[in-house]
Enzyme design. Structure first.
Site, PDB file in Angstrom:
ATOM      1  N   ASP A 186       0.821  -1.245  -0.176  1.00  0.00           N
ATOM      2  CA  ASP A 186       0.102   0.196  -0.012  1.00  0.00           C
ATOM      3  C   ASP A 186       0.963   1.233   0.000  1.00  0.00           C
ATOM      4  OD1 ASP A 186       0.958  -0.200   2.558  1.00  0.00           O
ATOM      5  OD2 ASP A 186      -1.032  -0.014   3.407  1.00  0.00           O
ATOM      6  N   GLU A 221      -1.941  -5.357   7.937  1.00  0.00           N
ATOM      7  CA  GLU A 221      -1.521  -5.046   9.045  1.00  0.00           C
ATOM      8  C   GLU A 221      -2.384  -5.079  10.337  1.00  0.00           C
ATOM      9  OE1 GLU A 221      -0.671  -0.571   9.100  1.00  0.00           O
ATOM     10  OE2 GLU A 221       0.206  -0.963   6.997  1.00  0.00           O
ATOM     11  N   GLU A 255       8.077  -4.629  11.205  1.00  0.00           N
ATOM     12  CA  GLU A 255       8.664  -3.226  10.774  1.00  0.00           C
ATOM     13  C   GLU A 255       9.060  -2.372  11.899  1.00  0.00           C
ATOM     14  OE1 GLU A 255       6.130  -1.208   7.938  1.00  0.00           O
ATOM     15  OE2 GLU A 255       7.425   0.576   7.924  1.00  0.00           O
TER      16      GLU A 255
HETATM   17  O1  KIV Z   1       3.486  -1.530   1.878  1.00  0.00           O
HETATM   18  C1  KIV Z   1       4.500  -1.666   1.831  1.00  0.00           C
HETATM   19  O2  KIV Z   1       5.444  -1.599   1.008  1.00  0.00           O
HETATM   20  C2  KIV Z   1       5.211  -2.116   3.246  1.00  0.00           C
HETATM   21  C3  KIV Z   1       6.427  -2.065   3.306  1.00  0.00           C
HETATM   22  C4  KIV Z   1       6.640  -2.099   4.832  1.00  0.00           C
HETATM   23  C5  KIV Z   1       7.306  -3.171   2.611  1.00  0.00           C
HETATM   24  O3  KIV Z   1       4.295  -2.554   3.826  1.00  0.00           O
END
Ligand code: KIV
Length: 286
Positions: free
Chosen positions: A47, A118, A185
């Site tokens: 995203d 997430e 992360e």
């Molecule tokens: O959306 C994204 O590019 C990610 C990065 C942390 C790799 O989640």
């Protein structure tokens, strides 16, 4: 990567035997081709599309339809890497049904082989549900960029004992719910190591230190296309920005001083026999 391409069932082997997994973002077919020829294991349609391609301030505005569109583009150029697509903001938070439908769209309409979401304990129900309907899920914990307004910016997580405990319990909940991997992360390296040791599925880190089972970077950061300043955890392995800038100013100068196009780059009325240049059209007029 095996000759039939990377699959989620190889994750456990890679966790045990290595080499560490490589994941890079991609948002279009030419980038997907580069990842494929470079032997990258996983292409992530992140995203971050919102920031690096759409020029937005954060990842929140990108929509599920935009993610589907870009996942299709990546699929068109991909040969080998596993195709993982991100569930964007509000595509799964309202209800599990909606999350299920949207994850299904990424797989069914766009060709994603897994989705990344997430969240920790709060998404365990959704992860279980998707896993049962055979959609592999990568859980994304630690710093969750969608929480930018709650965190007051992109901030390293898990530095104090309480936040560390929360992240460890998020990792356990995701693994129990069936996540096929964990993306960690912006957390301290010691926490990245602790989760990697306790997790039966691979951990893929970005700013999570050197002990994870793999590493991920955003394509534009990795190739040196994103302007500074970059987060501390990014290493730039190329010089794309200056090479694009040189190409563009070379074009501008050549047009303005009339050295482009040259006779060699121009069609004559009569067909002449000239050696073919690579990248030139090969039609009957060429
Ligand atoms: O959306 C994204 O590019 C990610 C990065 C942390 C790799 O989640």
């Amino acid at each position: 990567m095996s000759s039939r391409g990377m699959t989620v069932d190889q994750f456990l082997v890679r966790k045990k035997q290595g080499p560490p997994l490589t994941m890079v973002t991609a948002y279009d077919a030419p980038t997907a081709r580069l990842l494929s020829t470079a032997g990258i294991d996983i292409a992530l349609v992140g995203d971050t599309l919102a920031m690096v391609v759409q020029g937005r301030e954060n990842t929140l505005p990108v929509t599920i339809d935009e993610m589907i569109y870009h996942t299709r583009l990546v699929k068109n150029g991909l040969e080998g890497p596993l195709l993982v697509s991100d569930m964007p903001f509000l595509s799964y938070q309202i209800s599990e049904e909606e999350g299920h439908r949207n994850a299904g769209r990424l797989v069914k309409e766009a060709g994603a082989q897994a989705v990344k979401i997430e969240g920790g304990r709060e998404i365990a129900g959704l992860v279980r549900r998707l896993t049962l309907s055979m959609i592999p899920v990568i859980g994304h914990i630690g710093m969750k960029p969608m929480g930018i307004h709650q965190m007051g910016g992109f901030r390293v997580q898990g530095r104090d004992a309480e936040s560390r405990r929360q992240i460890v319990s998020d990792a356990k909940a995701l693994v129990e719910a069936g996540a096929c991997a964990l993306l960690l992360e912006a957390i301290p390296a010691t926490l990245g190591q602790e989760i990697t040791r306790m997790s039966p599925v691979p951990t893929i880190g970005i700013g999570a230190g050197p002990h994870t089972d793999g590493q991920v970077l955003v394509f534009h950061d990795l190739v040196g296309w994103t302007p500074a300043p970059l987060p501390r955890f990014v290493r730039t392995f190329g010089n794309a920005r200056s090479s694009f800038e040189n190409a563009l100013s070379g074009f501008r100068e050549a047009v303005q001083n009339r050295t482009f196009p040259s006779p060699d780059e121009t069609y004559a009325e009569e067909r002449e026999k000239r050696p073919q240049k690579s990248g030139k059209p090969k039609g009957k007029d060429a």
